[in-house]
Scaffold this motif. Structure first.
Motif, PDB file in Angstrom:
ATOM      1  N   PHE A 150       4.328   5.932   2.634  1.00  0.00           N
ATOM      2  CA  PHE A 150       3.352   7.012   3.216  1.00  0.00           C
ATOM      3  C   PHE A 150       2.510   5.945   4.828  1.00  0.00           C
ATOM      4  O   PHE A 150       1.844   6.207   4.811  1.00  0.00           O
ATOM      5  N   ASP A 151       3.010   4.852   5.032  1.00  0.00           N
ATOM      6  CA  ASP A 151       1.886   3.300   5.353  1.00  0.00           C
ATOM      7  C   ASP A 151       1.972   4.469   6.855  1.00  0.00           C
ATOM      8  O   ASP A 151       0.772   3.615   7.513  1.00  0.00           O
ATOM      9  N   ILE A 209      -1.697  -1.267  -1.998  1.00  0.00           N
ATOM     10  CA  ILE A 209      -2.550   0.015  -0.780  1.00  0.00           C
ATOM     11  C   ILE A 209      -3.527  -0.603  -0.399  1.00  0.00           C
ATOM     12  O   ILE A 209      -4.592  -0.169  -1.152  1.00  0.00           O
ATOM     13  N   ASP A 210      -4.443  -0.431   1.263  1.00  0.00           N
ATOM     14  CA  ASP A 210      -5.602  -0.602   0.677  1.00  0.00           C
ATOM     15  C   ASP A 210      -6.277   1.050   0.837  1.00  0.00           C
ATOM     16  O   ASP A 210      -6.225   1.966   1.365  1.00  0.00           O
ATOM     17  N   LYS A 211      -7.540   1.464  -0.166  1.00  0.00           N
ATOM     18  CA  LYS A 211      -8.361   2.080   0.096  1.00  0.00           C
ATOM     19  C   LYS A 211      -9.000   2.958   1.109  1.00  0.00           C
ATOM     20  O   LYS A 211      -9.201   1.478   2.257  1.00  0.00           O
ATOM     21  N   GLU A 249      -2.283   6.111   3.779  1.00  0.00           N
ATOM     22  CA  GLU A 249      -1.416   6.488   2.862  1.00  0.00           C
ATOM     23  C   GLU A 249      -2.308   6.301   1.600  1.00  0.00           C
ATOM     24  O   GLU A 249      -1.503   7.180   0.435  1.00  0.00           O
ATOM     25  N   ASP A 250      -3.436   5.914   0.892  1.00  0.00           N
ATOM     26  CA  ASP A 250      -4.353   5.575   0.257  1.00  0.00           C
ATOM     27  C   ASP A 250      -4.485   7.178   0.119  1.00  0.00           C
ATOM     28  O   ASP A 250      -4.029   7.844  -1.514  1.00  0.00           O
ATOM     29  N   GLU A 251      -5.075   7.436   0.974  1.00  0.00           N
ATOM     30  CA  GLU A 251      -5.000   8.881   0.344  1.00  0.00           C
ATOM     31  C   GLU A 251      -3.986  10.314   0.001  1.00  0.00           C
ATOM     32  O   GLU A 251      -3.794  11.291  -0.812  1.00  0.00           O
ATOM     33  N   ILE A 252      -2.491   9.976   0.619  1.00  0.00           N
ATOM     34  CA  ILE A 252      -1.767  10.715   0.506  1.00  0.00           C
ATOM     35  C   ILE A 252      -1.122  10.536  -1.005  1.00  0.00           C
ATOM     36  O   ILE A 252      -0.324  11.542  -1.734  1.00  0.00           O
ATOM     37  N   TYR A 253      -1.133   9.213  -0.976  1.00  0.00           N
ATOM     38  CA  TYR A 253      -0.396   8.820  -2.662  1.00  0.00           C
ATOM     39  C   TYR A 253      -1.337   9.163  -3.665  1.00  0.00           C
ATOM     40  O   TYR A 253      -1.471  10.391  -4.629  1.00  0.00           O
ATOM     41  N   TYR A 271     -12.095  -4.735  -5.773  1.00  0.00           N
ATOM     42  CA  TYR A 271     -11.691  -5.219  -4.261  1.00  0.00           C
ATOM     43  C   TYR A 271     -10.983  -3.992  -3.422  1.00  0.00           C
ATOM     44  O   TYR A 271     -10.871  -2.787  -4.018  1.00  0.00           O
ATOM     45  N   LYS A 272     -10.452  -4.072  -2.207  1.00  0.00           N
ATOM     46  CA  LYS A 272     -10.145  -3.316  -1.274  1.00  0.00           C
ATOM     47  C   LYS A 272      -9.100  -2.458  -1.106  1.00  0.00           C
ATOM     48  O   LYS A 272      -8.550  -1.545  -0.155  1.00  0.00           O
ATOM     49  N   PHE A 273      -8.899  -2.818  -1.975  1.00  0.00           N
ATOM     50  CA  PHE A 273      -7.091  -2.278  -2.073  1.00  0.00           C
ATOM     51  C   PHE A 273      -6.435  -2.007  -3.578  1.00  0.00           C
ATOM     52  O   PHE A 273      -7.495  -2.121  -4.685  1.00  0.00           O
ATOM     53  N   ALA A 274      -5.423  -0.933  -3.551  1.00  0.00           N
ATOM     54  CA  ALA A 274      -5.284  -0.356  -5.200  1.00  0.00           C
ATOM     55  C   ALA A 274      -3.814  -0.254  -5.045  1.00  0.00           C
ATOM     56  O   ALA A 274      -3.104  -0.914  -4.101  1.00  0.00           O
ATOM     57  N   PHE A 275      -3.690  -0.247  -6.038  1.00  0.00           N
ATOM     58  CA  PHE A 275      -1.650  -0.149  -6.186  1.00  0.00           C
ATOM     59  C   PHE A 275      -1.108   0.991  -6.513  1.00  0.00           C
ATOM     60  O   PHE A 275      -1.589   1.883  -7.760  1.00  0.00           O
ATOM     61  N   ALA A 276      -0.167   1.580  -5.908  1.00  0.00           N
ATOM     62  CA  ALA A 276       0.638   2.772  -6.435  1.00  0.00           C
ATOM     63  C   ALA A 276       1.892   2.461  -7.144  1.00  0.00           C
ATOM     64  O   ALA A 276       2.629   1.670  -6.595  1.00  0.00           O
TER      65      ALA A 276
END
Length: 344
Positions: free
Chosen positions: A170-171, A43-45, A49-53, A82-87
Protein backbone atom coordinates in the motif's frame (compact mmCIF):
# COMPACT_ATOMS: atom_id res chain seq x y z
CA UNK A 1 -2.31 -12.61 16.05
CA UNK A 2 -3.50 -15.62 14.07
CA UNK A 3 -3.95 -15.44 10.30
CA UNK A 4 -7.21 -16.52 8.68
CA UNK A 5 -5.60 -18.71 6.04
CA UNK A 6 -2.20 -20.24 6.68
CA UNK A 7 -0.07 -20.40 3.51
CA UNK A 8 1.26 -23.63 2.09
CA UNK A 9 5.06 -23.91 2.13
CA UNK A 10 6.93 -26.21 -0.21
CA UNK A 11 9.38 -28.14 1.99
CA UNK A 12 11.62 -29.38 -0.82
CA UNK A 13 13.87 -26.30 -0.66
CA UNK A 14 13.75 -25.66 3.07
CA UNK A 15 15.52 -28.84 4.17
CA UNK A 16 18.61 -28.04 2.10
CA UNK A 17 18.82 -24.23 2.48
CA UNK A 18 17.13 -23.40 5.77
CA UNK A 19 19.81 -20.86 6.74
CA UNK A 20 19.62 -18.85 3.54
CA UNK A 21 17.32 -15.84 3.08
CA UNK A 22 16.44 -13.63 0.15
CA UNK A 23 16.17 -10.00 1.30
CA UNK A 24 15.13 -7.00 -0.77
CA UNK A 25 15.40 -3.31 0.15
CA UNK A 26 12.70 -2.43 2.70
CA UNK A 27 11.72 -6.12 3.03
CA UNK A 28 12.86 -8.97 5.22
CA UNK A 29 11.92 -12.46 6.38
CA UNK A 30 11.36 -13.79 9.89
CA UNK A 31 9.75 -16.54 11.95
CA UNK A 32 7.51 -16.24 14.99
CA UNK A 33 7.44 -18.39 18.12
CA UNK A 34 5.01 -20.77 16.40
CA UNK A 35 7.58 -21.31 13.62
CA UNK A 36 5.37 -19.55 11.09
CA UNK A 37 7.23 -17.79 8.29
CA UNK A 38 6.69 -14.06 8.16
CA UNK A 39 7.28 -11.21 5.77
CA UNK A 40 8.43 -7.86 7.17
CA UNK A 41 8.20 -4.50 5.41
CA UNK A 42 9.73 -1.24 6.57
CA UNK A 43 7.20 1.63 6.45
CA UNK A 44 7.62 5.34 7.13
CA UNK A 45 5.68 6.63 10.11
CA UNK A 46 2.96 9.16 9.46
CA UNK A 47 2.46 8.17 5.82
CA UNK A 48 -0.75 6.95 4.16
CA UNK A 49 0.82 3.48 4.03
CA UNK A 50 1.40 3.53 7.79
CA UNK A 51 -2.18 4.68 8.39
CA UNK A 52 -3.57 1.93 6.14
CA UNK A 53 -1.61 -0.89 7.75
CA UNK A 54 -2.66 0.25 11.22
CA UNK A 55 -6.26 0.48 10.06
CA UNK A 56 -6.18 -3.00 8.48
CA UNK A 57 -4.70 -4.42 11.69
CA UNK A 58 -8.01 -3.55 13.34
CA UNK A 59 -10.22 -5.18 10.69
CA UNK A 60 -11.43 -8.43 12.24
CA UNK A 61 -12.64 -9.80 8.89
CA UNK A 62 -9.03 -10.17 7.76
CA UNK A 63 -8.37 -12.71 10.51
CA UNK A 64 -11.54 -14.81 10.16
CA UNK A 65 -11.33 -17.72 7.70
CA UNK A 66 -15.09 -17.50 7.05
CA UNK A 67 -14.91 -13.86 5.96
CA UNK A 68 -11.34 -13.51 4.66
CA UNK A 69 -11.56 -10.75 2.02
CA UNK A 70 -8.36 -11.52 0.11
CA UNK A 71 -6.21 -8.68 1.41
CA UNK A 72 -2.96 -9.73 3.07
CA UNK A 73 -3.41 -8.94 6.78
CA UNK A 74 -0.73 -7.41 8.99
CA UNK A 75 -0.11 -9.67 11.96
CA UNK A 76 1.69 -6.90 13.86
CA UNK A 77 2.94 -3.35 13.54
CA UNK A 78 6.28 -3.05 15.35
CA UNK A 79 7.27 0.47 16.30
CA UNK A 80 10.75 1.93 16.63
CA UNK A 81 12.27 5.10 18.14
CA UNK A 82 13.04 6.25 14.61
CA UNK A 83 10.90 7.56 11.76
CA UNK A 84 9.94 4.10 10.56
CA UNK A 85 8.05 1.05 11.75
CA UNK A 86 7.76 -2.56 10.61
CA UNK A 87 4.61 -4.12 9.15
CA UNK A 88 4.69 -7.87 9.77
CA UNK A 89 2.62 -10.12 7.50
CA UNK A 90 2.27 -13.85 6.88
CA UNK A 91 4.61 -15.21 4.22
CA UNK A 92 2.73 -15.75 0.97
CA UNK A 93 4.16 -16.37 -2.50
CA UNK A 94 4.75 -13.75 -5.18
CA UNK A 95 6.22 -16.05 -7.80
CA UNK A 96 3.11 -17.22 -9.62
CA UNK A 97 2.43 -17.03 -13.32
CA UNK A 98 -1.12 -16.39 -14.56
CA UNK A 99 -0.35 -17.87 -17.96
CA UNK A 100 0.20 -21.23 -16.21
CA UNK A 101 -3.51 -21.53 -15.44
CA UNK A 102 -4.98 -24.42 -17.42
CA UNK A 103 -8.65 -24.58 -16.36
CA UNK A 104 -11.53 -22.19 -16.00
CA UNK A 105 -11.64 -23.00 -12.27
CA UNK A 106 -8.12 -21.62 -11.74
CA UNK A 107 -9.01 -18.45 -13.63
CA UNK A 108 -12.25 -18.01 -11.70
CA UNK A 109 -10.47 -18.46 -8.35
CA UNK A 110 -8.05 -15.67 -9.23
CA UNK A 111 -10.78 -13.34 -10.51
CA UNK A 112 -12.96 -13.97 -7.45
CA UNK A 113 -10.15 -13.36 -4.99
CA UNK A 114 -8.82 -10.19 -6.60
CA UNK A 115 -12.31 -8.71 -7.02
CA UNK A 116 -13.08 -9.55 -3.38
CA UNK A 117 -9.85 -7.91 -2.24
CA UNK A 118 -10.45 -4.75 -4.26
CA UNK A 119 -14.09 -4.58 -3.14
CA UNK A 120 -12.99 -4.85 0.51
CA UNK A 121 -10.44 -2.07 0.12
CA UNK A 122 -12.92 0.21 -1.63
CA UNK A 123 -15.63 -0.52 0.95
CA UNK A 124 -13.16 0.85 3.48
CA UNK A 125 -12.36 3.74 1.11
CA UNK A 126 -8.83 2.61 0.39
CA UNK A 127 -7.77 3.21 -3.21
CA UNK A 128 -4.87 0.88 -4.03
CA UNK A 129 -3.56 2.89 -7.02
CA UNK A 130 -0.96 0.29 -8.03
CA UNK A 131 -2.94 -2.67 -9.34
CA UNK A 132 -0.52 -5.13 -10.90
CA UNK A 133 0.21 -8.83 -10.52
CA UNK A 134 3.43 -8.01 -8.65
CA UNK A 135 1.21 -6.64 -5.88
CA UNK A 136 -0.76 -9.86 -5.60
CA UNK A 137 0.20 -12.98 -3.67
CA UNK A 138 -0.81 -16.63 -3.56
CA UNK A 139 -1.07 -18.64 -0.35
CA UNK A 140 1.76 -20.96 -1.37
CA UNK A 141 5.48 -20.34 -1.67
CA UNK A 142 8.73 -22.09 -2.34
CA UNK A 143 12.03 -20.31 -1.76
CA UNK A 144 13.77 -22.23 -4.54
CA UNK A 145 11.69 -21.00 -7.47
CA UNK A 146 13.92 -22.53 -10.13
CA UNK A 147 13.43 -26.13 -9.01
CA UNK A 148 11.13 -28.17 -11.27
CA UNK A 149 9.56 -29.83 -8.24
CA UNK A 150 8.55 -26.44 -6.82
CA UNK A 151 7.05 -25.36 -10.13
CA UNK A 152 5.03 -28.57 -10.33
CA UNK A 153 3.77 -28.17 -6.77
CA UNK A 154 2.88 -24.53 -7.39
CA UNK A 155 0.84 -25.48 -10.45
CA UNK A 156 -0.86 -28.23 -8.46
CA UNK A 157 -1.77 -25.65 -5.82
CA UNK A 158 -3.48 -23.49 -8.45
CA UNK A 159 -5.94 -26.38 -8.94
CA UNK A 160 -6.40 -26.96 -5.21
CA UNK A 161 -9.63 -25.89 -3.45
CA UNK A 162 -7.43 -24.17 -0.86
CA UNK A 163 -5.83 -21.80 -3.40
CA UNK A 164 -6.27 -18.13 -2.52
CA UNK A 165 -4.88 -14.85 -3.85
CA UNK A 166 -4.59 -11.56 -1.98
CA UNK A 167 -3.80 -7.92 -2.67
CA UNK A 168 -1.00 -6.28 -0.74
CA UNK A 169 1.51 -3.39 -0.78
CA UNK A 170 0.00 0.00 0.00
CA UNK A 171 2.90 2.37 -0.58
CA UNK A 172 0.92 4.07 -3.37
CA UNK A 173 -2.47 3.70 -1.70
CA UNK A 174 -4.74 6.40 -0.34
CA UNK A 175 -7.33 6.20 2.43
CA UNK A 176 -10.23 8.62 2.11
CA UNK A 177 -13.04 9.51 4.54
CA UNK A 178 -15.82 6.90 4.97
CA UNK A 179 -18.37 9.28 3.43
CA UNK A 180 -16.47 9.45 0.13
CA UNK A 181 -18.59 8.38 -2.84
CA UNK A 182 -17.10 5.54 -4.89
CA UNK A 183 -18.87 6.83 -7.99
CA UNK A 184 -18.30 10.57 -7.59
CA UNK A 185 -14.88 10.71 -5.91
CA UNK A 186 -12.55 13.20 -7.57
CA UNK A 187 -8.80 13.57 -7.05
CA UNK A 188 -6.20 15.60 -8.96
CA UNK A 189 -5.50 13.93 -12.30
CA UNK A 190 -1.75 14.04 -11.62
CA UNK A 191 -2.27 11.25 -9.09
CA UNK A 192 -3.33 8.99 -11.94
CA UNK A 193 0.30 8.76 -13.03
CA UNK A 194 1.68 7.07 -9.93
CA UNK A 195 2.31 3.35 -9.69
CA UNK A 196 3.04 0.93 -12.50
CA UNK A 197 1.62 2.04 -15.84
CA UNK A 198 1.05 -1.33 -17.49
CA UNK A 199 -2.71 -1.46 -16.88
CA UNK A 200 -3.61 2.22 -16.68
CA UNK A 201 -6.87 3.13 -18.42
CA UNK A 202 -7.19 6.31 -20.48
CA UNK A 203 -8.92 8.27 -17.70
CA UNK A 204 -6.23 10.97 -17.50
CA UNK A 205 -4.91 11.02 -21.07
CA UNK A 206 -7.01 13.94 -22.34
CA UNK A 207 -5.72 16.63 -20.04
CA UNK A 208 -8.40 15.99 -17.41
CA UNK A 209 -8.31 18.03 -14.23
CA UNK A 210 -9.59 15.22 -12.01
CA UNK A 211 -10.04 11.48 -11.96
CA UNK A 212 -11.76 8.84 -9.82
CA UNK A 213 -9.12 6.62 -8.13
CA UNK A 214 -11.66 3.89 -7.32
CA UNK A 215 -12.85 3.61 -10.91
CA UNK A 216 -9.21 3.75 -11.98
CA UNK A 217 -8.42 0.72 -9.76
CA UNK A 218 -11.31 -1.24 -11.28
CA UNK A 219 -10.17 -0.48 -14.82
CA UNK A 220 -6.59 -1.51 -14.00
CA UNK A 221 -7.79 -4.86 -12.67
CA UNK A 222 -10.05 -5.29 -15.68
CA UNK A 223 -7.14 -4.58 -18.02
CA UNK A 224 -5.08 -7.20 -16.17
CA UNK A 225 -7.90 -9.70 -16.80
CA UNK A 226 -7.95 -8.71 -20.47
CA UNK A 227 -4.23 -9.25 -20.79
CA UNK A 228 -4.36 -12.82 -19.50
CA UNK A 229 -7.87 -14.28 -19.79
CA UNK A 230 -9.32 -13.44 -23.21
CA UNK A 231 -9.00 -17.11 -24.23
CA UNK A 232 -11.46 -18.03 -21.44
CA UNK A 233 -14.30 -16.08 -23.07
CA UNK A 234 -15.41 -18.84 -25.50
CA UNK A 235 -15.79 -21.19 -22.50
CA UNK A 236 -17.70 -18.55 -20.49
CA UNK A 237 -19.00 -15.76 -22.77
CA UNK A 238 -20.29 -13.54 -19.96
CA UNK A 239 -16.68 -12.83 -19.03
CA UNK A 240 -16.67 -10.45 -22.01
CA UNK A 241 -19.44 -8.44 -20.35
CA UNK A 242 -17.55 -8.37 -17.04
CA UNK A 243 -14.34 -7.23 -18.69
CA UNK A 244 -16.06 -4.56 -20.77
CA UNK A 245 -18.00 -3.12 -17.81
CA UNK A 246 -14.78 -2.95 -15.79
CA UNK A 247 -12.76 -1.21 -18.50
CA UNK A 248 -15.21 0.99 -20.43
CA UNK A 249 -13.84 4.45 -21.12
CA UNK A 250 -17.20 5.87 -20.01
CA UNK A 251 -16.20 6.11 -16.35
CA UNK A 252 -19.76 6.70 -15.10
CA UNK A 253 -20.81 3.39 -16.68
CA UNK A 254 -17.94 1.43 -15.19
CA UNK A 255 -18.66 -1.21 -12.56
CA UNK A 256 -17.59 -0.48 -9.02
CA UNK A 257 -15.51 -3.27 -7.49
CA UNK A 258 -18.53 -4.42 -5.49
CA UNK A 259 -20.74 -4.46 -8.60
CA UNK A 260 -18.13 -6.44 -10.52
CA UNK A 261 -17.84 -8.94 -7.66
CA UNK A 262 -21.62 -9.37 -7.44
CA UNK A 263 -21.86 -9.87 -11.21
CA UNK A 264 -19.05 -12.41 -11.11
CA UNK A 265 -20.46 -14.36 -8.16
CA UNK A 266 -23.85 -14.62 -9.86
CA UNK A 267 -22.11 -15.86 -12.99
CA UNK A 268 -19.98 -18.38 -11.09
CA UNK A 269 -23.02 -19.77 -9.25
CA UNK A 270 -24.56 -20.90 -12.55
CA UNK A 271 -21.60 -23.04 -13.59
CA UNK A 272 -21.34 -26.78 -13.15
CA UNK A 273 -18.10 -28.48 -12.01
CA UNK A 274 -17.66 -29.85 -15.53
CA UNK A 275 -17.65 -26.35 -17.00
CA UNK A 276 -15.21 -25.07 -14.36
CA UNK A 277 -12.85 -27.96 -15.07
CA UNK A 278 -12.77 -27.42 -18.84
CA UNK A 279 -9.30 -26.80 -20.25
CA UNK A 280 -8.14 -23.35 -21.34
CA UNK A 281 -4.90 -22.45 -23.10
CA UNK A 282 -3.93 -18.87 -22.28
CA UNK A 283 -1.96 -16.63 -24.63
CA UNK A 284 -1.32 -13.35 -22.79
CA UNK A 285 -1.20 -10.18 -24.84
CA UNK A 286 -2.03 -6.48 -24.76
CA UNK A 287 -4.14 -6.14 -27.92
CA UNK A 288 -7.45 -6.49 -26.05
CA UNK A 289 -6.57 -3.51 -23.85
CA UNK A 290 -6.64 -1.22 -26.88
CA UNK A 291 -9.30 -2.82 -29.08
CA UNK A 292 -12.57 -4.25 -27.74
CA UNK A 293 -13.04 -6.21 -30.97
CA UNK A 294 -10.14 -8.49 -29.93
CA UNK A 295 -12.17 -10.02 -27.12
CA UNK A 296 -15.72 -9.21 -28.26
CA UNK A 297 -15.08 -11.24 -31.41
CA UNK A 298 -14.61 -14.32 -29.21
CA UNK A 299 -18.34 -14.31 -28.47
CA UNK A 300 -20.82 -16.40 -30.45
CA UNK A 301 -22.67 -14.08 -32.87
CA UNK A 302 -25.98 -14.38 -31.01
CA UNK A 303 -24.35 -13.43 -27.69
CA UNK A 304 -22.45 -10.56 -29.27
CA UNK A 305 -25.75 -9.20 -30.57
CA UNK A 306 -27.62 -9.78 -27.29
CA UNK A 307 -25.01 -8.02 -25.17
CA UNK A 308 -24.12 -5.26 -27.61
CA UNK A 309 -25.42 -2.65 -25.16
CA UNK A 310 -22.78 -3.79 -22.66
CA UNK A 311 -19.92 -3.21 -25.08
CA UNK A 312 -17.94 0.02 -24.58
CA UNK A 313 -19.02 2.60 -27.17
CA UNK A 314 -16.59 3.89 -29.75
CA UNK A 315 -14.73 7.09 -28.92
CA UNK A 316 -16.40 10.24 -30.20
CA UNK A 317 -14.58 12.24 -32.85
CA UNK A 318 -14.03 14.98 -30.27
CA UNK A 319 -12.30 12.53 -27.91
CA UNK A 320 -10.20 11.13 -30.74
CA UNK A 321 -9.04 14.57 -31.77
CA UNK A 322 -8.30 15.52 -28.16
CA UNK A 323 -6.24 12.36 -27.65
CA UNK A 324 -4.38 13.00 -30.88
CA UNK A 325 -3.50 16.50 -29.66
CA UNK A 326 -2.43 15.36 -26.18
CA UNK A 327 -0.27 12.67 -27.80
CA UNK A 328 2.05 15.43 -28.93
CA UNK A 329 4.54 17.05 -26.55
CA UNK A 330 3.13 20.54 -27.08
CA UNK A 331 -0.49 19.38 -26.84
CA UNK A 332 0.20 17.57 -23.57
CA UNK A 333 1.44 20.86 -22.09
CA UNK A 334 -1.29 23.12 -23.48
CA UNK A 335 -4.51 21.07 -23.11
CA UNK A 336 -4.34 20.58 -19.30
CA UNK A 337 -3.69 24.32 -18.86
CA UNK A 338 -6.69 25.17 -21.07
CA UNK A 339 -8.95 22.72 -19.23
CA UNK A 340 -7.90 24.10 -15.85
CA UNK A 341 -8.48 27.65 -17.05
CA UNK A 342 -11.89 26.87 -18.56
CA UNK A 343 -12.84 24.42 -15.76
CA UNK A 344 -13.76 21.68 -18.23
Amino acid sequence: MMVAHSPHRCTFWWARHRHRRVVFPYYGCARDVRQQDLFVKLIDKGTAEDEIYRYLAGCKALYDSSTFPCVLPPTAIIGSPYKFAFAVMPMWGSRFCLSEFTTLREIFTFIRCTLAGLSFLHDHRIAHRDIHEVNMLVNWYCLDVEQDSCIERRQAHYRSPSALYALFDFDMALKLPPSTSLKDCRRPAAEGFIGQAEYWPDDVYQGERHYNPFAFDVACLGNLFLRYFVEAIPAMPLLAVLFSRMTTHVVDDRFTAAEALTFFRELEATLSPDVLDCSVTLEPGYDALNDTEVYWSRLPPEDAMKWQSQRPPALSWGDRILRWITNTRLGWKIVPIMRRTLCI
